[in-house]
Design a protein around this motif. Structure first.
Motif, PDB file in Angstrom:
ATOM      1  N   VAL A  94       0.847  -1.201   0.000  1.00  0.00           N
ATOM      2  CA  VAL A  94       0.000   0.000   0.000  1.00  0.00           C
ATOM      3  C   VAL A  94       0.877   1.244   0.000  1.00  0.00           C
ATOM      4  O   VAL A  94       0.625   2.211  -0.737  1.00  0.00           O
ATOM      5  N   ARG A  95       1.925   1.229   0.809  1.00  0.00           N
ATOM      6  CA  ARG A  95       2.833   2.391   0.872  1.00  0.00           C
ATOM      7  C   ARG A  95       3.464   2.667  -0.493  1.00  0.00           C
ATOM      8  O   ARG A  95       3.582   3.824  -0.915  1.00  0.00           O
ATOM      9  N   GLU A  96       3.855   1.607  -1.198  1.00  0.00           N
ATOM     10  CA  GLU A  96       4.488   1.768  -2.506  1.00  0.00           C
ATOM     11  C   GLU A  96       3.510   2.360  -3.525  1.00  0.00           C
ATOM     12  O   GLU A  96       3.894   3.192  -4.356  1.00  0.00           O
ATOM     13  N   VAL A  97       2.261   1.931  -3.470  1.00  0.00           N
ATOM     14  CA  VAL A  97       1.259   2.504  -4.374  1.00  0.00           C
ATOM     15  C   VAL A  97       1.082   3.991  -4.091  1.00  0.00           C
ATOM     16  O   VAL A  97       1.076   4.826  -5.007  1.00  0.00           O
ATOM     17  N   LEU A  98       0.956   4.334  -2.827  1.00  0.00           N
ATOM     18  CA  LEU A  98       0.738   5.732  -2.458  1.00  0.00           C
ATOM     19  C   LEU A  98       1.941   6.594  -2.810  1.00  0.00           C
ATOM     20  O   LEU A  98       1.806   7.786  -3.109  1.00  0.00           O
ATOM     21  N   ALA A  99       3.135   6.009  -2.793  1.00  0.00           N
ATOM     22  CA  ALA A  99       4.348   6.757  -3.117  1.00  0.00           C
ATOM     23  C   ALA A  99       4.366   7.172  -4.583  1.00  0.00           C
ATOM     24  O   ALA A  99       5.059   8.127  -4.962  1.00  0.00           O
TER      25      ALA A  99
END
Length: 422
Positions: free
Chosen positions: A76-81
């Motif tokens: 999820v963090r990678e998508v938001l980044a």
């Protein structure tokens, strides 16, 4: 300042606001996608998905394929980044049915997403069995305790259960059989929508299926046998359903107590001096959104509460072993509190009154004169409702039958004024 995010290298910015696309994909891969869904994958500079999803999407992935990270939150963090770039996330079936879509929606506004769902596993299973979705119960035990199905085991009911792996159907059959529903029919539906799709049926008590695909849904036609462990839909379950050492709020008192606690969707209960955990358990059985924390001083009783919670289908009951009021420190604020034991202990009542949210309900039961006197004083000072509950049961007297009274219970219930600060 140049974009130094390694996930965004070589990805063109999005002109509009909808930078994130979420595409549901089935076991039939690209063949099952609409032209619009395929186009979203093709235009994405980054495509996130599990290894299986990325393989199914195949040639449509023209950007950089990124396998979903572990733990899940890191993905999820990678998508938001990569926010603001052309990003596509691949999901199984309907992304908003126990899927990644619901998680991403907590962080990304709907107007920034474009979602194209595929048929869910439940929709595919219902179509194969000819079951109408509004008439059945759909449950997911993927990564969750199998005990969650127990409250739904009622004769004649149909369930669709999404399992975790190849062992899920056998474990489900074993649980159902042990609970007295061994005659129930299981339909194991594997790899739905793909070339490896298979549907097989077997009685729970005669389960002998092997080589089960890890991607499976189980259709369950519930049949109750003699002595089946049925969990009724109303409060006041039979006392014998609860393992206990005598420290148990009896069914008639429990039903009255739950009525006074008046559970409402999404609320949290503190059950102080929980004993066998019966009130907290029945609170949670009222609706899947309800949560409860059972506070119990004795280790043996706390272990017993955990067993009761699992056996009655609410394994999510939170246990705090400790003595009130110190054990209450740091717990999330409750919408309702039940004190079934320890109300006369120093500081317990004051701590409960202070912790309760404005508009929350407090219910205290007393069987001793000392605790009753405390409730009378609180009622005089704060108001609320004070009742006495007396129950008698028919029992043998010599060769006849007479009434044997149980100890009367004094119950004080009170609603905290909405203008009261914690």
């Amino acid at each position: 300042m140049p974009d130094c995010d390694p996930l965004a290298q070589g990805v063109e910015p999005v002109a509009g606001r909808r930078w994130l696309s979420i595409v549901g994909i089935g076991e039939d891969g690209l063949a099952g996608l609409s032209p619009a869904a395929r186009a979203l994958i093709e235009r994405a500079g980054i495509v996130f998905g599990g290894a299986r999803h990325l393989a199914l999407a195949g040639e449509a992935v023209r950007g950089r394929a990124v396998a979903w990270a572990s733990p899940f939150e890191e993905g999820v963090r990678e998508v938001l980044a990569a926010r603001g770039k052309h990003v596509c996330v691949l999901a199984s079936g309907d992304p908003f049915l126990h899927g990644v879509g619901s998680v991403l929606a907590r962080h990304v506004p709907a107007e920034e997403m474009q979602v194209v769902p595929a048929p869910s596993a439940f929709s595919l299973a219902a179509s194969r069995l000819g079951w109408a979705l509004p008439d059945i119960t759909c449950l997911s035990v993927h990564g969750r305790p199998l005990d969650l199905i127990r409250p739904h085991l009622h004769h004649g009911r149909r369930l669709l259960v999404l399992t975790s792996d190849a062992d899920g159907p056998r474990a489900l059959a074993a649980l159902v059989t042990a609970a007295g529903f061994g005659g129930s029919r299981l339909h194991v539906l594997e790899a739905l929508g793909g070339a490896r799709e298979r549907v097989r049926g077997v009685a729970a008590e005669a389960f002998d299926l092997a080589d089960i695909n890890p991607l499976n849904v189980v259709g369950l036609e519930v049949e109750a046998g003699e002595g089946a462990r049925l969990i009724a839909l109303t409060p006041g379950l039979p006392d014998e359903l609860f393992e206990n050492d005598g420290q148990l709020t009896k069914r008639e008192i429990r039903a009255t107590t739950l009525a006074a606690l008046a559970p409402r969707r999404g609320e949290l209960l503190w059950d102080i001096g929980a004993g066998a955990g019966s009130v907290a358990i029945e609170w949670m059985l009222a609706d899947p959104s309800l949560r409860a924390i059972a506070i119990e001083e004795r280790e043996a009783r706390a272990a017993r509460i955990a067993r009761n919670a699992g056996a009655l289908g609410v394994p999510g009951l939170v246990l705090v072993q400790g003595t009130a009021p110190s054990a209450l420190a740091g717990l999330p604020a409750p919408d309702a509190i039940f004190i079934g034991g320890g109300a006369s202990e120093a500081g317990v009542m004051d701590a409960a009154l202070d912790a309760l949210k404005p508009g929350g309900r407090l219910v205290v039961n007393a069987v001793t004169l000392e605790t009753e006197a405390l409730l009378l004083a609180r009622h005089a000072a704060l108001g609320g409702e004070l009742i006495r509950i007396a129950v008698s049961r028919a029992a043998p007297v010599a060769n006849m039958t007479g009434w044997r009274p149980a100890m009367p219970v004094t119950q004080w219930s009170w609603v905290k004024p909405t203008g009261t600060a914690r």
